[in-house]
Every structure is written in C-alpha cells, then in structure tokens.
Motif scaffolding. Structure first.
Motif, PDB file in Angstrom:
ATOM      1  N   GLY A  32      -2.893   7.784  14.330  1.00  0.00           N
ATOM      2  CA  GLY A  32      -1.812   8.762  14.171  1.00  0.00           C
ATOM      3  C   GLY A  32      -1.334   9.383  15.472  1.00  0.00           C
ATOM      4  N   TYR A  33      -2.118   9.306  16.525  1.00  0.00           N
ATOM      5  CA  TYR A  33      -1.700   9.863  17.818  1.00  0.00           C
ATOM      6  C   TYR A  33      -2.403   9.077  18.916  1.00  0.00           C
ATOM      7  CZ  TYR A  33      -6.065  12.249  16.875  1.00  0.00           C
ATOM      8  OH  TYR A  33      -7.366  12.489  16.536  1.00  0.00           O
ATOM      9  N   ALA A  34      -1.814   9.142  20.141  1.00  0.00           N
ATOM     10  CA  ALA A  34      -2.296   8.254  21.213  1.00  0.00           C
ATOM     11  C   ALA A  34      -3.695   8.624  21.706  1.00  0.00           C
ATOM     12  CB  ALA A  34      -1.306   8.273  22.370  1.00  0.00           C
ATOM     13  N   ASN A  45     -12.773  11.905  35.602  1.00  0.00           N
ATOM     14  CA  ASN A  45     -13.215  12.972  36.517  1.00  0.00           C
ATOM     15  C   ASN A  45     -13.587  14.240  35.761  1.00  0.00           C
ATOM     16  OD1 ASN A  45     -12.635  11.321  38.678  1.00  0.00           O
ATOM     17  ND2 ASN A  45     -10.706  12.328  39.209  1.00  0.00           N
ATOM     18  N   ARG A  46     -12.739  14.604  34.792  1.00  0.00           N
ATOM     19  CA  ARG A  46     -13.015  15.875  34.085  1.00  0.00           C
ATOM     20  C   ARG A  46     -14.262  15.744  33.213  1.00  0.00           C
ATOM     21  NH1 ARG A  46      -8.078  15.607  29.734  1.00  0.00           N
ATOM     22  NH2 ARG A  46      -9.263  14.538  28.126  1.00  0.00           N
ATOM     23  N   THR A  47     -14.486  14.530  32.691  1.00  0.00           N
ATOM     24  CA  THR A  47     -15.685  14.302  31.875  1.00  0.00           C
ATOM     25  C   THR A  47     -16.931  14.543  32.725  1.00  0.00           C
ATOM     26  OG1 THR A  47     -14.452  12.651  30.615  1.00  0.00           O
ATOM     27  CG2 THR A  47     -16.845  12.558  30.438  1.00  0.00           C
ATOM     28  N   ILE A  71     -14.385  22.220  21.831  1.00  0.00           N
ATOM     29  CA  ILE A  71     -13.265  22.395  20.907  1.00  0.00           C
ATOM     30  C   ILE A  71     -12.330  21.198  21.068  1.00  0.00           C
ATOM     31  CG2 ILE A  71     -11.331  23.935  20.313  1.00  0.00           C
ATOM     32  CD1 ILE A  71     -13.761  25.627  22.326  1.00  0.00           C
ATOM     33  N   GLY A  72     -12.164  20.417  19.989  1.00  0.00           N
ATOM     34  CA  GLY A  72     -11.451  19.138  20.090  1.00  0.00           C
ATOM     35  C   GLY A  72     -12.352  18.172  20.832  1.00  0.00           C
ATOM     36  N   SER A  73     -13.587  18.067  20.341  1.00  0.00           N
ATOM     37  CA  SER A  73     -14.655  17.368  21.093  1.00  0.00           C
ATOM     38  C   SER A  73     -14.391  15.877  21.258  1.00  0.00           C
ATOM     39  CB  SER A  73     -15.993  17.552  20.375  1.00  0.00           C
ATOM     40  OG  SER A  73     -15.909  17.002  19.073  1.00  0.00           O
ATOM     41  N   LEU A 107     -16.377  20.648  17.463  1.00  0.00           N
ATOM     42  CA  LEU A 107     -15.299  20.952  16.518  1.00  0.00           C
ATOM     43  C   LEU A 107     -14.202  19.916  16.679  1.00  0.00           C
ATOM     44  CD1 LEU A 107     -14.933  24.808  17.126  1.00  0.00           C
ATOM     45  CD2 LEU A 107     -16.160  23.691  15.267  1.00  0.00           C
ATOM     46  N   ASP A 108     -13.852  19.247  15.608  1.00  0.00           N
ATOM     47  CA  ASP A 108     -12.771  18.263  15.672  1.00  0.00           C
ATOM     48  C   ASP A 108     -12.258  18.045  14.247  1.00  0.00           C
ATOM     49  OD1 ASP A 108     -12.059  16.045  18.141  1.00  0.00           O
ATOM     50  OD2 ASP A 108     -11.288  15.596  16.124  1.00  0.00           O
ATOM     51  N   LEU A 109     -10.981  17.667  14.178  1.00  0.00           N
ATOM     52  CA  LEU A 109     -10.378  17.406  12.875  1.00  0.00           C
ATOM     53  C   LEU A 109     -10.769  16.036  12.347  1.00  0.00           C
ATOM     54  CD1 LEU A 109      -8.348  18.658  10.883  1.00  0.00           C
ATOM     55  CD2 LEU A 109      -6.519  17.582  12.160  1.00  0.00           C
ATOM     56  N   ASP A 110     -11.093  15.128  13.240  1.00  0.00           N
ATOM     57  CA  ASP A 110     -11.290  13.726  12.866  1.00  0.00           C
ATOM     58  C   ASP A 110     -12.778  13.460  12.590  1.00  0.00           C
ATOM     59  OD1 ASP A 110     -11.500  10.987  12.720  1.00  0.00           O
ATOM     60  OD2 ASP A 110     -10.216  10.578  14.456  1.00  0.00           O
ATOM     61  N   GLU A 116     -12.966  20.743  11.575  1.00  0.00           N
ATOM     62  CA  GLU A 116     -12.158  21.963  11.491  1.00  0.00           C
ATOM     63  C   GLU A 116     -10.797  21.718  12.130  1.00  0.00           C
ATOM     64  OE1 GLU A 116     -10.904  24.555  10.237  1.00  0.00           O
ATOM     65  OE2 GLU A 116     -12.678  25.825  10.323  1.00  0.00           O
ATOM     66  N   ASN A 117      -9.760  22.281  11.493  1.00  0.00           N
ATOM     67  CA  ASN A 117      -8.446  22.264  12.132  1.00  0.00           C
ATOM     68  C   ASN A 117      -8.403  23.412  13.135  1.00  0.00           C
ATOM     69  OD1 ASN A 117      -5.808  22.381  12.947  1.00  0.00           O
ATOM     70  ND2 ASN A 117      -4.993  21.966  10.903  1.00  0.00           N
ATOM     71  N   LEU A 118      -8.204  23.053  14.397  1.00  0.00           N
ATOM     72  CA  LEU A 118      -8.343  24.058  15.451  1.00  0.00           C
ATOM     73  C   LEU A 118      -7.292  25.157  15.377  1.00  0.00           C
ATOM     74  CD1 LEU A 118      -9.231  21.507  18.198  1.00  0.00           C
ATOM     75  CD2 LEU A 118     -10.755  22.977  16.909  1.00  0.00           C
ATOM     76  N   PHE A 119      -6.188  24.885  14.716  1.00  0.00           N
ATOM     77  CA  PHE A 119      -5.186  25.942  14.602  1.00  0.00           C
ATOM     78  C   PHE A 119      -5.749  27.118  13.802  1.00  0.00           C
ATOM     79  CE2 PHE A 119      -2.467  22.368  15.742  1.00  0.00           C
ATOM     80  CZ  PHE A 119      -1.820  22.949  16.824  1.00  0.00           C
ATOM     81  N   CYS A 170     -12.941  22.686  26.460  1.00  0.00           N
ATOM     82  CA  CYS A 170     -11.792  22.220  25.698  1.00  0.00           C
ATOM     83  C   CYS A 170     -10.986  21.288  26.608  1.00  0.00           C
ATOM     84  CB  CYS A 170     -10.960  23.424  25.239  1.00  0.00           C
ATOM     85  SG  CYS A 170      -9.651  22.957  24.106  1.00  0.00           S
ATOM     86  N   THR A 171     -11.127  20.001  26.375  1.00  0.00           N
ATOM     87  CA  THR A 171     -10.452  19.015  27.231  1.00  0.00           C
ATOM     88  C   THR A 171      -9.520  18.181  26.352  1.00  0.00           C
ATOM     89  OG1 THR A 171     -12.266  17.453  26.884  1.00  0.00           O
ATOM     90  CG2 THR A 171     -12.410  18.830  28.822  1.00  0.00           C
ATOM     91  N   GLY A 172      -8.292  17.993  26.820  1.00  0.00           N
ATOM     92  CA  GLY A 172      -7.375  17.092  26.107  1.00  0.00           C
ATOM     93  C   GLY A 172      -6.759  17.695  24.870  1.00  0.00           C
TER      94      GLY A 172
HETATM   95  C1  SAM Z   1      -7.237  13.842  23.604  1.00  0.00           C
HETATM   96  S1  SAM Z   1      -8.628  13.991  22.558  1.00  0.00           S
HETATM   97  C2  SAM Z   1      -9.790  14.729  23.640  1.00  0.00           C
HETATM   98  C3  SAM Z   1     -11.201  14.483  23.227  1.00  0.00           C
HETATM   99  C4  SAM Z   1     -12.262  15.004  24.180  1.00  0.00           C
HETATM  100  N1  SAM Z   1     -12.211  16.444  24.314  1.00  0.00           N
HETATM  101  C5  SAM Z   1     -12.154  14.324  25.514  1.00  0.00           C
HETATM  102  O1  SAM Z   1     -11.634  14.882  26.466  1.00  0.00           O
HETATM  103  O2  SAM Z   1     -12.600  13.172  25.595  1.00  0.00           O
HETATM  104  C6  SAM Z   1      -8.161  15.317  21.505  1.00  0.00           C
HETATM  105  C7  SAM Z   1      -9.130  15.556  20.357  1.00  0.00           C
HETATM  106  O3  SAM Z   1      -8.685  16.715  19.666  1.00  0.00           O
HETATM  107  C8  SAM Z   1      -8.728  16.477  18.274  1.00  0.00           C
HETATM  108  N2  SAM Z   1      -7.675  17.282  17.654  1.00  0.00           N
HETATM  109  C9  SAM Z   1      -6.347  17.204  17.870  1.00  0.00           C
HETATM  110  N3  SAM Z   1      -5.707  18.126  17.117  1.00  0.00           N
HETATM  111  C10 SAM Z   1      -6.655  18.802  16.426  1.00  0.00           C
HETATM  112  C11 SAM Z   1      -6.631  19.875  15.493  1.00  0.00           C
HETATM  113  N4  SAM Z   1      -5.491  20.442  15.115  1.00  0.00           N
HETATM  114  N5  SAM Z   1      -7.790  20.296  14.990  1.00  0.00           N
HETATM  115  C12 SAM Z   1      -8.960  19.740  15.376  1.00  0.00           C
HETATM  116  N6  SAM Z   1      -9.053  18.711  16.258  1.00  0.00           N
HETATM  117  C13 SAM Z   1      -7.920  18.255  16.767  1.00  0.00           C
HETATM  118  C14 SAM Z   1      -8.498  14.996  18.107  1.00  0.00           C
HETATM  119  O4  SAM Z   1      -9.046  14.522  16.879  1.00  0.00           O
HETATM  120  C15 SAM Z   1      -9.177  14.422  19.344  1.00  0.00           C
HETATM  121  O5  SAM Z   1     -10.506  14.055  19.065  1.00  0.00           O
END
Ligand code: SAM
Length: 341
Positions: free
Chosen positions: A102-104, A142-144, A168-170, A196-199, A224-227, A247-249
């Motif tokens: 659903g997303y890149a 690098n950030r990892t 957050i968004g792990s 914490l992640d939605l997926d 969890e939906n981070l919103f 919180c990365t990405g």
């Molecule tokens: C670009 S990835 C980054 C993953 C990790 N932090 C990293 O840097 O490798 C973004 C992550 O945020 C999660 N995500 C995006 N929108 C979200 C939301 N609304 N609630 C929870 N997780 C979300 C995605 O499922 C994805 O695993």
C-alpha cells in the motif's frame, strides 16, 4: 519547498510530455544497446555500468524538467509506458512503484535497504545496485546505525535498572537489533522494548529477530495507529516513562499539524533524563528525482529551520532540542533531551 525553488525551468503541458517521452525513448534505446553489447546481460560488470549510466542519464533529464512532488505522478506514467518493461526488472524500484503493502516505505522495503538486498535477475541486479548506491538508502542505513549506537551508549552509561525503549513506526526495527547486537546478555536484560506499528507483519518480522535477544515478556509488539497517539490516554499508555523514544521514517509523511502534535506528545512523555531521536529527510535529498519519477515515492521534506519551528510549536525549548543529521547530512533529526532531575 516548491518546484520553482528547485529548478528555474519548470516544464508543463505538451513540453513536459515531449520531454519525458524523449527521455524514456533514450532510456529504452540505451538499454536495448546494452542488452546487445552485454550479450543478453551475460557480462555482469558491463551490465552494471551501462544500466546505471542509462538510468542516471534519464534521472538527470527528469530532474531538469523541474516537475517535483506528486505533480510528477501522472507524467511518470509516460516514462513507464515506454521504458517500464526494463524498469520493472529492478526489484527495489518496482517494489517502490507497485507498493504491494500500500505504500513505498513498508517494512520489507526498509529491511531490503538495511540488508542491501539485490535480486537475481541480471539487469534487475544492476538496477538494485543503482538503488542501493543512492544517497537516501545510504542515509537510512546511517540512521539505523546511529540509533543503534545511541541506544547502546545509553545502556552502557546506565549500567543498572530497567531501560524502556519505544520505537514509534518501528517497521523491521533494525536499529533496535543493532543496539542488541552490541550489548552483552546482561546489558540486554535491562532493556524493555516496545514496538508500535500499524502493520502486524512488520511487528512479527521485528519480533522474530528481537524476541530471542530480549525474552521474558520484555519485548512488546503493539499494533496501533500512530495518529491515535495524539490522544492523551493512548500516549500515556504507550509512551509515558520511556527512557528512549525513536521515530525513524514516519515524520516524512506527517503534515506540520500532525508532526507538531506528535512531537509535543513525545516531549510530554519523556521523563527527566529521557532522550528522543526523531528523523525527517531534508529537501536537498539528492535521490529525490529517482524516488519520485521511478518509484512515485513522495516525502514531506523539512529544512533544519522548519524543524526548529516545529519543535518550538511543540513546546520544546531550544536548549532541550538539537537539530542534527546522520553522516550523509540528508536525513535530519530532532535530538531531544529532557534535563535530568
Ligand atoms: C518508512 S517505515 C520506517 C520503519 C522503521 N522505523 C525504519 O526506519 O526502518 C514506516 C513505518 O511506519 C509504519 N506506519 C506508517 N503509518 C502508520 C500509522 N498511521 N500508524 C502506525 N504505523 C504506521 C509503517 O507500517 C512502517 O512500518
């Protein structure tokens, strides 16, 4: 940042279409010739050189159109209509474009970047190497490492007591993995990790690697939906008392209102002595044209000044936050430190 501040010439209408189609035809020609001269991609070294030169030439041409952001989503179809059969051989660029989850930037893509995955197809492998050599994937690696090392250092500086880390968004949580890899079993016993992640598949993937390192219920994968974290009750439940928040990405997809609200929650949740690392790509990302035109991968970029202003909107005083960058300088981060009591 608008398109005009990135380029003086902004192509539009017929001129844009003619230009994109001409770039696509050149790319197609270059790759046909490469196919012949490498005898159907038999010579891997030559394939790499020719495929990456062809793609680089196309990306430079596309960049020169001055058409940036989601405005190039439609025009990128003209490119793919002509050169798509070649481009889709590259597993990483095709994954970004086709977005199977659903997303890149899904967890599998992030894992492929961190582990430098390259597919088996001979032309695809050349495109994957081109992808992995881009500045943005290097910044992700690098950030990892930076976050993994920062958590490792924090644990070494605090040799007793529990340390609660919330990501957050792990996603695949390679940063937490890197931290665990550099700690002894005794040091790892201090860690309590909350993902914490939605997926759910992202949480399962990260847990499969982290659970053996942090057993006994000290790893909590939470869907969890981070919103919803901007709701006080949710952020209290998951964030409060975290010694470290990472919180990365994620902020690359948040508008200013959501980003300020989320930063404010992070700040309120941190106890005295707590730290947060929150990343956001900067507009001078040199991979932007490749990401957008080939992968339709769009980020919300922020300069250090914009990040400063967001921190202040979030109620964080200037001396409690620093804007820094991973070593390549294109993925910036807020480093937030709450003074020790
Ligand atoms: C670009 S990835 C980054 C993953 C990790 N932090 C990293 O840097 O490798 C973004 C992550 O945020 C999660 N995500 C995006 N929108 C979200 C939301 N609304 N609630 C929870 N997780 C979300 C995605 O499922 C994805 O695993």
């Amino acid at each position: 940042m608008d398109a005009k501040s990135l380029n003086h010439n902004v192509f539009e209408g017929d001129r844009l279409r003619q230009s994109v189609e001409s770039i696509a035809r050149d790319l197609d020609d270059d790759l046909r010739q490469a196919f012949r001269s490498t005898e159907r991609w038999k010579d891997a070294e030559q394939t790499d050189r020719l495929a990456s030169a062809a793609l680089q030439r196309a990306v430079e041409g596309l960049s020169a159109t001055g058409c940036w952001g989601s405005g190039n989503r439609g025009p990128s179809q003209w490119l793919w209509a002509i050169a798509g059969d070649w481009l889709e051989c590259g597993a990483l660029q095709w994954r970004a474009r086709s977005k199977p989850r659903g997303y890149a930037g899904d967890f599998e893509m992030l894992s492929m970047i961190v582990t430098r995955e390259i597919c088996d197809h001979p032309l695809g492998a050349a495109f994957d190497r081109y992808f992995q050599a881009q500045a943005a994937p290097q910044a992700v690696r690098n950030r990892t490492k930076l976050v993994g090392d920062a958590i490792g250092a924090y644990v070494r500086q605090h040799p007793t007591g529990a340390i609660r880390v919330v990501s957050i968004g792990s996603g695949p949580a390679w940063d937490l993995q890197r931290a665990c890899d550099q700690l002894s079993p005794r040091q790892r016993q201090q860690l309590h990790l909350i993902l914490l992640d939605l997926d759910p598949a992202a949480l399962a993937d990260a847990s499969s690697r982290l659970e053996p390192q942090v057993p006994g219920g000290r790893l909590q994968p939470i869907r969890e939906n981070l919103f919803r974290l901007t709701q006080p009750e949710r952020s209290r439940r998951y964030l409060d008392g975290a010694d470290i928040l990472v919180c990365t990405g994620l902020f690359d997809y948040l508008d200013d209102d959501d980003a300020a609200a989320m930063l404010s929650r992070f700040w309120q949740a941190l106890p005295a002595g707590g730290r947060a690392w929150v990343f956001n790509f900067a507009p001078h990302n040199p991979s932007r044209a490749y990401m957008e035109w080939i992968g339709n991968w769009y980020l919300i970029y922020r300069t250090a000044d914009q990040m400063d202003r967001l921190a202040s909107r979030a109620g964080i005083a200037p001396h409690q936050v620093q804007i820094a960058a991973e070593p390549s300088g294109i993925d910036l981060y807020w480093h937030i430190s709450k003074p020790a009591a």
